[in-house]
Each structure stands twice: as structure tokens, then as C-alpha cells.
Motif scaffolding. Structure first.
Motif, short mmCIF file in Angstrom:
data_model
loop_
_atom_site.label_atom_id
_atom_site.label_comp_id
_atom_site.label_asym_id
_atom_site.label_seq_id
_atom_site.Cartn_x
_atom_site.Cartn_y
_atom_site.Cartn_z
N HIS A 1 8.49 1.37 7.06
CA HIS A 1 8.33 0.08 6.45
C HIS A 1 9.84 -0.19 5.84
N PRO A 2 10.01 -1.53 5.74
CA PRO A 2 11.64 -1.79 5.43
C PRO A 2 11.75 -1.49 3.89
N GLU A 3 10.53 -1.32 3.01
CA GLU A 3 10.94 -1.34 1.63
C GLU A 3 9.85 -0.46 0.98
N GLN A 4 8.60 -0.20 1.44
CA GLN A 4 7.93 0.92 1.00
C GLN A 4 8.05 2.29 1.43
N ASP A 5 7.70 3.11 0.68
CA ASP A 5 7.71 4.45 1.15
C ASP A 5 6.75 4.89 2.07
N ILE B 1 0.73 -1.32 0.04
CA ILE B 1 -0.12 -0.01 -0.09
C ILE B 1 0.95 1.21 -0.02
N ASN B 2 0.32 2.55 -0.25
CA ASN B 2 1.15 3.36 -0.34
C ASN B 2 0.74 4.22 0.97
N ALA B 3 1.70 5.41 1.16
CA ALA B 3 1.44 6.36 2.28
C ALA B 3 0.10 6.90 2.15
N GLY B 4 -0.86 6.88 3.21
CA GLY B 4 -2.19 7.10 3.04
C GLY B 4 -3.07 6.45 2.52
N GLY B 5 -2.55 5.15 2.14
CA GLY B 5 -3.39 4.43 1.40
C GLY B 5 -3.94 3.16 2.25
N ILE B 6 -4.82 2.34 1.77
CA ILE B 6 -5.57 1.19 2.56
C ILE B 6 -5.84 0.23 1.91
N ASP B 7 -5.64 -1.15 2.30
CA ASP B 7 -5.96 -2.28 1.60
C ASP B 7 -7.45 -2.44 1.50
N PRO B 8 -8.25 -2.65 0.46
CA PRO B 8 -9.46 -2.63 0.28
C PRO B 8 -10.06 -3.91 0.80
N HIS B 9 -9.21 -4.94 1.14
CA HIS B 9 -9.76 -6.06 2.10
C HIS B 9 -9.37 -6.02 3.40
N ASP B 10 -8.91 -4.97 4.20
CA ASP B 10 -8.31 -4.96 5.16
C ASP B 10 -8.42 -3.58 5.73
#
Length: 362
Positions: A288-292, A204-213
Motif C-alpha cells: 500500500h502507498p501509505e499503510q504498512d 486497515i492493518n496487515a492481517g486486518g479486515i474492514d467490518p463492512h466489507d
């Protein structure tokens, strides 16, 4: 076939149910969770078999606890009395903001005493308490130990990465028993890492959300913090940034003491201690280790040992970072609760086995 003893427990200061869930995982029947925060009700009752009681432990009727402890072979009173004034994180935060550490003599300081008063009145077979390590150096801890007269007692500081929790967190764990001598072992269980726990979650992105959780949701980042995290490497510090990205706090003498602020976690290492502010990139090594982005609320919960489908909010209630972050960060790690629960089960089994052997000899 040997009978399996039923241990009935009450969880004081239950919070979001980390200890309750862990004890249940170990096979202990938790009938009641007590907390002053009404927001804990859903988490307790949606994820465990316990009922929730909103109450101040300082004013709690011991008869209510006694009633909840009926129906089993042995009784367990468990809890984590909040002692925030003694936590390393709280004191460090105050120092970062130029505040005095204080003497800790707030109402929080007395919650362990109230826990002790309930023990005196209820007299359960077994007691367990989990707390911050500096509590052991305080007068209130000596007072708590006095409430355990007539019990065999042991306590030690446990490194959570040695019990299978992927955190560098250290916790004081106390156990007390009327059944016989009790000693907390030196745990050295298989290690978990950030990758092994959250590596499989969707990006997911910063400010984002998983549509399933809806809890796999990350806080927004300002444009400068987005630049900062893009300049950060896993396990690195803000010293890796170009000078133009430094803030005034980094250039102060005190800033050098906190290199992990604005840091990224490392995939193949444990996470830092998960706090109530863990959803904020600038509040510690919570990148997050990898995602911004900062870790999501779901990732924080899983790093605390909660299962991926653990429910913190009723369906339809808006997700508040502050509210859910507080529930997650203040929780007893589920993994620690399960380890304590299994240890208590083994202690009861040993007591029963010894009693049976003594009966045979007689």
C-alpha cells in the motif's frame, strides 16, 4: 427515432466476469459465460444478467453457443483464452526461481485454437479476443487468425493506463467483423491513479479486515516483512532498506533485475499489473502507498476496474486469498471490457447507418 440494435454476446473463458461486466456496462447483452472453473459461477450470476456454464471450451458443443446467441440483431463471441506460458509475469517468475521459460506447449497453449474452432462453427457477426501481448509472436496466434477467414480483422497492443485503468498493464486486443472494415482506435482517455481509485477506502492493518466489507482484507505480515515495509517508500525499492533486512535473493545477481519486489505503490501513479498473487507484499510492487500492509483483495479488484460492491463469493463462504486473488488477477479488466464494448457498439451503429444510406440511394 432510430432503432438501437441489440448485440447478444457469449463470453468464453469468462472467469470472474470482468469482460462480461464491462460489455454489459457498454450496453451489450451477455447471455452466457463459460469457464471450466466452478468458482466463477457466483461472480458471473450475482453481478451480471448472464447465466454461467461450467464447461471445458475444448469440448464445448457449438450448438450451445449458437442457442445462447439468439434473440438479438447482431452476435458477438468474446473471450480471453488463458495463455499463461506466454505471459511476461509467468516467464519472469520462472526465471526468478531458476526455472526454464519452457516452450509454452501446455494445454493452455491450445486454448486459443479451441476458441478458433468455436468461431468456425458458430460464425458470429463479431469476435473479440483479449490476451497477453507475447501471444502475437506465437504460431498459435497465426492459427487463430486463420479461423477468422471471411472477417475484417484488426488487433493491437493497448496500454491500459490510456483507457482509464490505473495499471501499467499491456494487453493484446483483437476484433473481427463480418459487417465491414474495423479498426481499433488509438485510445487516450483520462488517466486514473491508485489514489483516484482506492484512496477513499477505510484504513486497515496487515492481517486486518474492514467490518463492512469482508474483501477489504489484507494478508498478515511476518515481523521481518513488517520491518521491511516500514522501511519502504512509495515508488522505492528494497535498496532503500538497511542491509540487515535484505534476504538472500536480493544479494544474488538475478535479484538486481527485480527491484519492485517488496515495493510500495505510488498514490499518484498507476499500479503495476495486478496478478493472482497481488495480495502478497513480497510478490511485486503490491505494498500500500501509505499503510504498512499489502493491498487488500478489494483494492486489487477495484484497480482491475471492478466496482466496490462486486461480489466474488457467496454470502457466508470464507474468504480465501488464493481463490479470490486468482479470480481477480486472471480477470479481464472491467474497464477494458467496457472500452471494447463501446467500440463494438459504435462499429455496429456505423454499419447500420451506412446500410440505411445505401438503402436510401437504392
Amino acid at each position: 427515432m432510430q432503432k438501437v440494435d441489440k448485440i447478444v454476446a457469449v463470453d468464453l473463458f469468462c472467469g470472474a466476469g470482468g469482460l462480461t461486466y464491462g460489455l454489459e456496462t457498454a450496453g451489450i447483452s451477455v447471455t452466457l459465460g463459460v469457464d471450466i472453473d466452478p468458482h466463477c459461477a457466483h461472480a458471473i450470476e450475482a453481478n451480471s444478467r448472464a447465466k454461467f456454464l461450467q464447461a471445458d471450451v475444448a469440448a464445448l458443443d457449438a450448438a450451445v453457443v449458437k442457442e445462447a446467441l439468439t434473440g438479438g440483431d447482431f452476435t458477438l463471441l468474446a473471450g480471453c483464452a488463458p495463455c499463461q506460458p506466454f505471459s511476461t509475469y509467468s516467464r519472469a517468475a520462472k526465471q526468478r526461481h531458476g526455472e526454464g521459460a519452457g516452450d509454452g506447449r501446455s494445454e493452455d497453449w491450445r486454448l486459443a485454437e479451441h476458441f478458433g474452432n468455436i468461431i468456425r462453427k458458430v460464425q458470429p457477426d463479431i469476435v473479440t479476443m483479449e490476451n497477453v501481448p507475447p501471444l502475437s509472436q506465437q504460431e498459435v496466434f497465426k492459427t487463430f487468425l486463420e479461423a477468422l477467414e471471411g472477417y475484417w480483422v484488426d488487433w493491437k497492443v493497448i496500454e491500459c493506463n490510456l483507457i482509464g485503468l490505473p495499471q501499467t498493464r499491456k494487453r493484446l486486443v483483437l476484433v473481427a467483423s463480418k459487417l465491414g472494415p474495423i479498426e481499433i482506435p488509438n485510445f487516450d482517455l483520462p488517466r486514473q491513479t491508485v489514489r483516484s481509485i482506492i484512496g477513499g477506502l477505510p484504513e486497515i492493518n496487515a492481517g486486518g479486515i474492514d467490518p463492512h466489507d469482508r474483501l477489504h482484507k489484507a494478508s498478515r505480515l511476518s515481523s521481518i516483512n513488517m520491518e521491511r515495509i516500514r522501511s519502504s517508500v512509495a515508488g522505492g525499492t528494497w535498496r532503500d532498506w538497511p542491509e540487515r533486512l535484505l534476504s538472500s535473493c536480493h544479494t544474488k545477481e538475478t535479484g538486481a533485475t527485480y527491484p519492485s519486489v517488496y515495493g510500495r505503490m505510488e498514490w499518484d501513479s498507476p499500479a503495476p499489473t495486478i496478478t493472482t498473487q497481488c495480495f502478497g507484499y513480497g510478490n511485486g510492487r503490491f505494498g500500500h502507498p501509505e499503510q504498512d500492509r499489502a493491498i487488500s483483495l478489494r483494492e486489487a479488484a477495484m484497480l482491475q476496474g471492478f466496482p466496490r460492491d462486486y461480489s466474488f463469493l457467496p454470502e457466508g463462504e470464507a474468504v480465501s486469498f488464493a481463490k479470490v486473488g486468482r479470480l481477480i488477477g486472471n480477470a479481464v479488466p472491467v474497464t477494458l471490457g467496457a472500452v471494447i464494448g463501446r467500440f463494438i457498439k459504435e462499429h455496429v451503429a456505423e454499419y447500420r447507418s451506412a446500410s440505411h444510406a445505401d438503402g436510401m440511394k437504392a
